[in-house]
Structure formats: C-alpha cells, structure tokens
Design a protein around this motif. Structure first.
Motif, PDB file in Angstrom:
ATOM      1  N   ASP A   1       0.952   4.069  -2.911  1.00 52.14           N
ATOM      2  CA  ASP A   1       0.690   5.481  -2.597  1.00 52.14           C
ATOM      3  C   ASP A   1       1.755   6.424  -3.152  1.00 52.14           C
TER       4      ASP A   1
ATOM      5  N   GLN B   1       0.837  -1.203   0.000  1.00 48.96           N
ATOM      6  CA  GLN B   1       0.000   0.000   0.000  1.00 48.96           C
ATOM      7  C   GLN B   1       0.870   1.251   0.000  1.00 48.96           C
ATOM      8  N   SER B   2       1.930   1.240   0.793  1.00 48.31           N
ATOM      9  CA  SER B   2       2.859   2.375   0.815  1.00 48.31           C
ATOM     10  C   SER B   2       3.488   2.577  -0.560  1.00 48.31           C
TER      11      SER B   2
END
Length: 133
Positions: free
Chosen positions: A82, A78-79
C-alpha cells in the motif's frame, strides 16, 4: 497456551469443541503464529500465556479446532504494498546470501529478495562473494 510442540501449539479454549484426547483444545500450526519468520514457536508464545486467535476451521477427521494468531494482526506485506510504488528505491539490511540472490530486511516484517540476475544487470560468477560480510 497449553503446550508447545515441534509443529503446532495447543491452546486450551475457554469455550471450545470436545476433543477425543484433549477436550476443549484448539491448535495453531506454526505458520499461523506470526507473519514474520520465526525459528521457534517460543519466539511468539509461552506455555501459560493467554492468546486470542481466529477460528479457521474444524478438522472433523481429527476433531480439532484450527486457529490462527496472525489472522488478527495486520498483514505486513499488504501494508508494504500500500505504501510502495514500482521503481521506488528501498534500503535495507542484507540478511543472507544463498545461491539464488540476496535476502534484504526492509523493516516492519518485510524481507525482500534481489535475484542475482538483477544485481549489476547480469549474472555474476561468484555473486555471493560481493555481499558477504
């Protein structure tokens, strides 16, 4: 940490449900230990180590509390999503070259796959030979 088995880790809970053979035990399956690939549970935990985990479910059939250590850690995918945009050029280290493509370590626990059909825009006769060390 109470015991490390081949497919799970047994945790003595400070305050947990009863268990028929292991009272107050919780269990962490290997995929719930870490976001990154591990070859052995001992890369993450050791017997006697205190850990914190998130309660996932209570297995009523086996009377076991199922826990996750990775649920308390940020998801590296997810990081990565992003902070990365489509078309962005990325650099990494080739980890392995199986018949399907090239696995590249992009850092921070993210491994990417470059399928051979995307290398040089066409399939190669022996693509692995292009990337072997």
């Amino acid at each position: 940490m109470a015991a490390i088995e081949r497919f799970r880790v047994c945790v003595a809970l400070d305050d947990g449900p009863g268990h028929p053979t292991l009272p107050g035990a919780g269990f962490v399956l290997i995929p719930e230990l870490s976001w990154r690939h591990i070859d052995a549970p001992t890369e993450v935990v050791q017997v006697g180590q205190r850990v914190s985990g998130e309660f996932l479910q209570f297995d009523t059939f086996d009377a076991e509390a199922r826990l996750s250590l990775k649920a308390l850690q940020p998801d590296p995918l997810q990081s990565f999503a992003d902070r990365t945009v489509v078309g962005q050029e990325l650099r990494g280290t080739v980890q392995k070259v199986p018949p399907i493509g090239i696995f590249v370590d992009l850092g921070d626990g993210v491994i990417g796959l470059v399928p051979f059909r995307e290398v040089h825009g066409r399939p190669a006769a022996r693509p692995a030979a292009l990337f072997e060390r």
